[in-house]
Design a protein around this motif. Structure first.
Motif, PDB file in Angstrom:
ATOM      1  N   PRO A  34       0.834  -1.210   0.000  1.00 21.15           N
ATOM      2  CA  PRO A  34       0.000   0.000   0.000  1.00 21.15           C
ATOM      3  C   PRO A  34       0.866   1.256   0.000  1.00 21.15           C
ATOM      4  O   PRO A  34       1.997   1.235   0.489  1.00 21.15           O
ATOM      5  CB  PRO A  34      -0.768  -0.121   1.323  1.00 21.15           C
ATOM      6  CG  PRO A  34       0.140  -0.911   2.211  1.00 21.15           C
ATOM      7  CD  PRO A  34       0.884  -1.868   1.307  1.00 21.15           C
ATOM      8  N   GLU A  35       0.318   2.341  -0.529  1.00 24.35           N
ATOM      9  CA  GLU A  35       1.038   3.614  -0.571  1.00 24.35           C
ATOM     10  C   GLU A  35       0.138   4.732  -0.065  1.00 24.35           C
ATOM     11  O   GLU A  35      -1.062   4.750  -0.334  1.00 24.35           O
ATOM     12  CB  GLU A  35       1.487   3.905  -2.013  1.00 24.35           C
ATOM     13  CG  GLU A  35       2.521   2.885  -2.499  1.00 24.35           C
ATOM     14  CD  GLU A  35       2.818   3.008  -3.985  1.00 24.35           C
ATOM     15  OE1 GLU A  35       3.974   3.266  -4.324  1.00 24.35           O
ATOM     16  OE2 GLU A  35       1.888   2.853  -4.808  1.00 24.35           O
ATOM     17  N   LEU A  36       0.741   5.661   0.662  1.00 25.77           N
ATOM     18  CA  LEU A  36      -0.020   6.788   1.214  1.00 25.77           C
ATOM     19  C   LEU A  36      -0.521   7.706   0.095  1.00 25.77           C
ATOM     20  O   LEU A  36      -0.001   7.684  -1.022  1.00 25.77           O
ATOM     21  CB  LEU A  36       0.858   7.597   2.175  1.00 25.77           C
ATOM     22  CG  LEU A  36       1.246   6.914   3.488  1.00 25.77           C
ATOM     23  CD1 LEU A  36       2.233   7.789   4.260  1.00 25.77           C
ATOM     24  CD2 LEU A  36       0.016   6.618   4.358  1.00 25.77           C
ATOM     25  N   SER A  37      -1.495   8.540   0.439  1.00 23.54           N
ATOM     26  CA  SER A  37      -2.098   9.481  -0.503  1.00 23.54           C
ATOM     27  C   SER A  37      -1.045  10.358  -1.170  1.00 23.54           C
ATOM     28  O   SER A  37      -0.181  10.915  -0.484  1.00 23.54           O
ATOM     29  CB  SER A  37      -3.092  10.373   0.237  1.00 23.54           C
ATOM     30  OG  SER A  37      -4.078   9.579   0.851  1.00 23.54           O
ATOM     31  N   ASP A  86      -5.071   5.119  -3.299  1.00 27.34           N
ATOM     32  CA  ASP A  86      -4.297   5.346  -2.076  1.00 27.34           C
ATOM     33  C   ASP A  86      -4.731   4.496  -0.891  1.00 27.34           C
ATOM     34  O   ASP A  86      -5.850   3.992  -0.829  1.00 27.34           O
ATOM     35  CB  ASP A  86      -4.325   6.838  -1.692  1.00 27.34           C
ATOM     36  CG  ASP A  86      -5.723   7.403  -1.541  1.00 27.34           C
ATOM     37  OD1 ASP A  86      -6.664   6.914  -2.204  1.00 27.34           O
ATOM     38  OD2 ASP A  86      -5.897   8.352  -0.747  1.00 27.34           O
ATOM     39  N   ALA A  87      -3.794   4.359   0.064  1.00 26.42           N
ATOM     40  CA  ALA A  87      -4.041   3.605   1.295  1.00 26.42           C
ATOM     41  C   ALA A  87      -3.986   4.561   2.490  1.00 26.42           C
ATOM     42  O   ALA A  87      -3.890   5.776   2.313  1.00 26.42           O
ATOM     43  CB  ALA A  87      -3.008   2.505   1.433  1.00 26.42           C
ATOM     44  N   LEU A  88      -4.044   4.008   3.701  1.00 30.47           N
ATOM     45  CA  LEU A  88      -4.182   4.820   4.915  1.00 30.47           C
ATOM     46  C   LEU A  88      -3.052   4.568   5.916  1.00 30.47           C
ATOM     47  O   LEU A  88      -2.476   3.473   5.936  1.00 30.47           O
ATOM     48  CB  LEU A  88      -5.510   4.468   5.598  1.00 30.47           C
ATOM     49  CG  LEU A  88      -6.758   4.981   4.898  1.00 30.47           C
ATOM     50  CD1 LEU A  88      -7.958   4.112   5.237  1.00 30.47           C
ATOM     51  CD2 LEU A  88      -7.025   6.428   5.288  1.00 30.47           C
ATOM     52  N   PRO A  89      -2.771   5.549   6.770  1.00 33.15           N
ATOM     53  CA  PRO A  89      -1.746   5.342   7.807  1.00 33.15           C
ATOM     54  C   PRO A  89      -2.299   4.515   8.975  1.00 33.15           C
ATOM     55  O   PRO A  89      -2.547   5.014  10.066  1.00 33.15           O
ATOM     56  CB  PRO A  89      -1.402   6.772   8.249  1.00 33.15           C
ATOM     57  CG  PRO A  89      -2.632   7.561   7.960  1.00 33.15           C
ATOM     58  CD  PRO A  89      -3.299   6.917   6.777  1.00 33.15           C
ATOM     59  N   ILE A  90      -2.514   3.236   8.722  1.00 32.50           N
ATOM     60  CA  ILE A  90      -3.099   2.323   9.716  1.00 32.50           C
ATOM     61  C   ILE A  90      -2.247   1.061   9.724  1.00 32.50           C
ATOM     62  O   ILE A  90      -1.779   0.628   8.672  1.00 32.50           O
ATOM     63  CB  ILE A  90      -4.569   1.979   9.324  1.00 32.50           C
ATOM     64  CG1 ILE A  90      -5.458   3.221   9.436  1.00 32.50           C
ATOM     65  CG2 ILE A  90      -5.116   0.830  10.156  1.00 32.50           C
ATOM     66  CD1 ILE A  90      -6.890   3.013   8.972  1.00 32.50           C
ATOM     67  N   LYS A  91      -2.062   0.476  10.909  1.00 30.66           N
ATOM     68  CA  LYS A  91      -1.292  -0.769  11.011  1.00 30.66           C
ATOM     69  C   LYS A  91      -2.240  -1.950  10.811  1.00 30.66           C
ATOM     70  O   LYS A  91      -3.165  -2.150  11.597  1.00 30.66           O
ATOM     71  CB  LYS A  91      -0.606  -0.856  12.379  1.00 30.66           C
ATOM     72  CG  LYS A  91       0.377  -1.998  12.450  1.00 30.66           C
ATOM     73  CD  LYS A  91       1.312  -1.844  13.658  1.00 30.66           C
ATOM     74  CE  LYS A  91       2.204  -3.053  13.847  1.00 30.66           C
ATOM     75  NZ  LYS A  91       2.955  -3.455  12.648  1.00 30.66           N
ATOM     76  N   THR A 101       3.060  -5.002   5.733  1.00 29.15           N
ATOM     77  CA  THR A 101       3.952  -4.666   6.848  1.00 29.15           C
ATOM     78  C   THR A 101       4.681  -3.365   6.511  1.00 29.15           C
ATOM     79  O   THR A 101       5.683  -3.019   7.121  1.00 29.15           O
ATOM     80  CB  THR A 101       4.996  -5.783   7.078  1.00 29.15           C
ATOM     81  OG1 THR A 101       5.677  -6.023   5.841  1.00 29.15           O
ATOM     82  CG2 THR A 101       4.354  -7.073   7.547  1.00 29.15           C
ATOM     83  N   VAL A 102       4.134  -2.656   5.515  1.00 28.11           N
ATOM     84  CA  VAL A 102       4.798  -1.470   4.965  1.00 28.11           C
ATOM     85  C   VAL A 102       4.739  -0.285   5.936  1.00 28.11           C
ATOM     86  O   VAL A 102       3.737  -0.083   6.631  1.00 28.11           O
ATOM     87  CB  VAL A 102       4.112  -1.077   3.619  1.00 28.11           C
ATOM     88  CG1 VAL A 102       4.573   0.287   3.127  1.00 28.11           C
ATOM     89  CG2 VAL A 102       4.364  -2.148   2.569  1.00 28.11           C
ATOM     90  N   PRO A 113       2.701   3.311   9.753  1.00 24.10           N
ATOM     91  CA  PRO A 113       2.353   2.069   9.062  1.00 24.10           C
ATOM     92  C   PRO A 113       1.355   2.390   7.944  1.00 24.10           C
ATOM     93  O   PRO A 113       0.670   3.415   8.006  1.00 24.10           O
ATOM     94  CB  PRO A 113       1.688   1.235  10.155  1.00 24.10           C
ATOM     95  CG  PRO A 113       1.189   2.225  11.152  1.00 24.10           C
ATOM     96  CD  PRO A 113       2.078   3.427  11.073  1.00 24.10           C
ATOM     97  N   VAL A 114       1.311   1.562   6.937  1.00 27.45           N
ATOM     98  CA  VAL A 114       0.393   1.818   5.813  1.00 27.45           C
ATOM     99  C   VAL A 114      -0.431   0.567   5.518  1.00 27.45           C
ATOM    100  O   VAL A 114       0.104  -0.548   5.539  1.00 27.45           O
ATOM    101  CB  VAL A 114       1.153   2.242   4.536  1.00 27.45           C
ATOM    102  CG1 VAL A 114       0.185   2.789   3.486  1.00 27.45           C
ATOM    103  CG2 VAL A 114       2.217   3.291   4.850  1.00 27.45           C
ATOM    104  N   MET A 115      -1.716   0.784   5.256  1.00 30.07           N
ATOM    105  CA  MET A 115      -2.619  -0.349   4.992  1.00 30.07           C
ATOM    106  C   MET A 115      -3.712   0.043   4.013  1.00 30.07           C
ATOM    107  O   MET A 115      -4.236   1.161   4.084  1.00 30.07           O
ATOM    108  CB  MET A 115      -3.272  -0.773   6.320  1.00 30.07           C
ATOM    109  CG  MET A 115      -4.334  -1.849   6.141  1.00 30.07           C
ATOM    110  SD  MET A 115      -5.351  -2.080   7.628  1.00 30.07           S
ATOM    111  CE  MET A 115      -6.522  -3.293   6.995  1.00 30.07           C
ATOM    112  N   HIS A 116      -4.084  -0.857   3.145  1.00 27.90           N
ATOM    113  CA  HIS A 116      -5.266  -0.666   2.300  1.00 27.90           C
ATOM    114  C   HIS A 116      -6.498  -1.005   3.141  1.00 27.90           C
ATOM    115  O   HIS A 116      -7.083  -2.066   3.012  1.00 27.90           O
ATOM    116  CB  HIS A 116      -5.206  -1.533   1.041  1.00 27.90           C
ATOM    117  CG  HIS A 116      -4.593  -0.822  -0.117  1.00 27.90           C
ATOM    118  ND1 HIS A 116      -5.167   0.297  -0.675  1.00 27.90           N
ATOM    119  CD2 HIS A 116      -3.463  -1.052  -0.813  1.00 27.90           C
ATOM    120  CE1 HIS A 116      -4.407   0.725  -1.685  1.00 27.90           C
ATOM    121  NE2 HIS A 116      -3.358  -0.070  -1.782  1.00 27.90           N
ATOM    122  N   ALA A 117      -6.874  -0.076   4.012  1.00 28.91           N
ATOM    123  CA  ALA A 117      -7.995  -0.324   4.926  1.00 28.91           C
ATOM    124  C   ALA A 117      -9.307   0.207   4.372  1.00 28.91           C
ATOM    125  O   ALA A 117     -10.342   0.116   5.015  1.00 28.91           O
ATOM    126  CB  ALA A 117      -7.698   0.323   6.280  1.00 28.91           C
TER     127      ALA A 117
END
Ligand code: ZN
Ligand code: ZN
Length: 422
Positions: A34-37, A86-91, A101-102, A113-117
């Motif tokens: 996943p990658e942040l906005s 984009d993904a989110l700053p969530i573990k 685990t990014v 931490p980054v997650m496709h939540a």
């Protein structure tokens, strides 16, 4: 349930089953990376590669990391299909074999931490599935497919970044704009409605100014802590006392910060709040009430300076065009079994998808696709535990891959083909 039963000879569906293992691989790969906005470079590369291989004209770097793919196939309408990346700053706490685990550096320079939540990895995969099916069956439709992979949905920046980067000048104006989102609901079930589909959202930061002093001498201070506390309480009366019973709104104070020691009265306090509304008049009324209350509470405290109110982000209402929605629903009903199409209420979620249609003056339609294992969903509902099902933005949110994956590919293709006929 599957395409073969309803359209045995339609060439658009010929390769779906063959494509699914590859799409599943793409999905788990994007999920694990996943990658942040506004940082979606790896995802954008993967998307651009897929589009090129399928024969699309590809433009990258639209609005920083956005990607546009165009497939012209004779005279006919232009249909814009949108996915966010984009993904989110969530573990991530799903325990999936392909869990992320990014970690990455956010806009403030913090390691997070980054997650496709929110399921944007699924949205990307759906759209890749759709563009591949259109490319391999050009005899079955006519017109232009315009695939738009946008960055930064979660911070309300990406759609506008693409628009500001000349999206409307550089690409053909679409006859319709289509988008979809995975949500907690039985996997494969599609929900939507005509009119407002997602709420408007406004986030504000409010700085309240007081005058600091030693904790033992309150008479020498103008206490911003008490000012902030009174403001937060009074803000609660907006929804309860100023919004009509038939309307609805949410005002949530999500952050309240002041001071750092027990015996020091600080100089200022900061409130961050979020507003959700489903109607522009209600929105204006709520925002007006916030401003009025914040200023009046500061005045009541004898504040030395007017509070500073700063908008943090803003999402417009997403409104489904009546005629275009009808066209999509009719196409869905012809294809999917009756119980798979459900009418929903407007969701108290917000999206920047609406910016494309609103600013390009093109009709748009947005719908939801369920992503929760149907048996688990039915069981939770029966036992009154629906609220325990992880929702978007939860560290436990994880759509089941099947049939969520094929449902979204099918829905996108079917909706687009309501315009792209042979
Ligand atoms: Zn989200
Ligand atoms: Zn989302």
């Amino acid at each position: 349930m599957s395409s073969e039963q309803t359209h045995p000879s339609d060439p658009v569906w010929a390769k779906l089953d063959e494509l699914l293992p590859e799409l599943e691989q793409l999905y788990t790969d994007i999920h694990a990376h996943p990658e942040l906005s506004m940082q979606e470079t790896r995802t954008a590369d993967a998307v651009a590669g897929q589009l090129r291989t399928a024969g699309y004209e590809v433009t990258t770097g639209v609005g920083k990391t956005g990607v546009v793919g165009i497939l012209r196939n004779g005279e006919g309408p232009t249909v814009m299909l949108r996915a966010d990346m984009d993904a989110l700053p969530i573990k991530e706490a799903t325990g999936a074999a392909y869990a992320s685990t990014v970690e990455a550096t956010d806009a403030e320079g913090q390691t997070v931490p980054v997650m496709h939540a929110c399921g944007h990895d699924m949205h990307v995969t759906w759209l890749i599935g759709a563009i591949r099916l259109f490319a391999q069956a050009k005899s079955a439709w006519r017109g232009t497919v315009m695939a738009v992979f946008q960055p930064g949905e979660e911070i309300a920046e990406g759609a506008q970044a693409m628009i500001d980067d000349g999206l409307f000048d550089r690409f053909p104006k679409p006859d319709v704009i289509l988008g979809q989102h995975v949500m907690p609901g039985p996997a494969g079930v599609i929900g939507g409605r005509t009119g407002v589909i997602t709420s408007a959202a406004d986030s504000l930061q409010i700085r309240l100014f007081g005058s600091g002093a030693h904790g033992s001498m309150p008479q020498a201070s103008i206490d911003p802590v008490v000012m902030a506390a009174a403001t937060v309480m009074r803000l609660q009366t907006i929804v309860s006392r100023e919004v009509a019973a038939a309307e609805s709104a949410v005002v949530t104070v999500g952050a309240l910060q002041a001071g750092s020691a027990a015996n020091v009265i600080p100089d200022e306090a900061v409130i961050k709040l979020n507003v959700r509304t489903f109607d522009e008049n209600t929105r204006q009324r709520v925002l007006g009430a916030i401003e009025r209350i914040v200023n009046a509470e500061a005045k009541a405290s004898g504040a030395p300076k007017k509070p500073e109110i700063t908008p943090l982000d803003r999402y417009d209402l997403v409104v489904n065009d009546a005629e275009a929605s009808q066209q999509v629903v009719t196409a869905f009903r012809r294809y999917f079994a009756g119980d798979r199409i459900q009418e929903t209420g407007p969701a108290p979620a917000s999206e920047d998808f609406g910016s494309f249609g609103a600013q390009w003056h093109a009709p748009s339609v947005f719908w939801f696709v369920g992503g929760i294992d149907p048996e688990a969903y039915a069981k939770a509902k029966k036992e009154g535990r629906s609220n325990e099902i992880p929702t978007n933005h939860s560290p436990h949110f994880l759509p089941v891959i099947h049939p969520t994956l094929e449902a979204g590919v099918e829905a996108m293709v079917i909706a687009a083909r309501a315009w792209l006929t042979a």
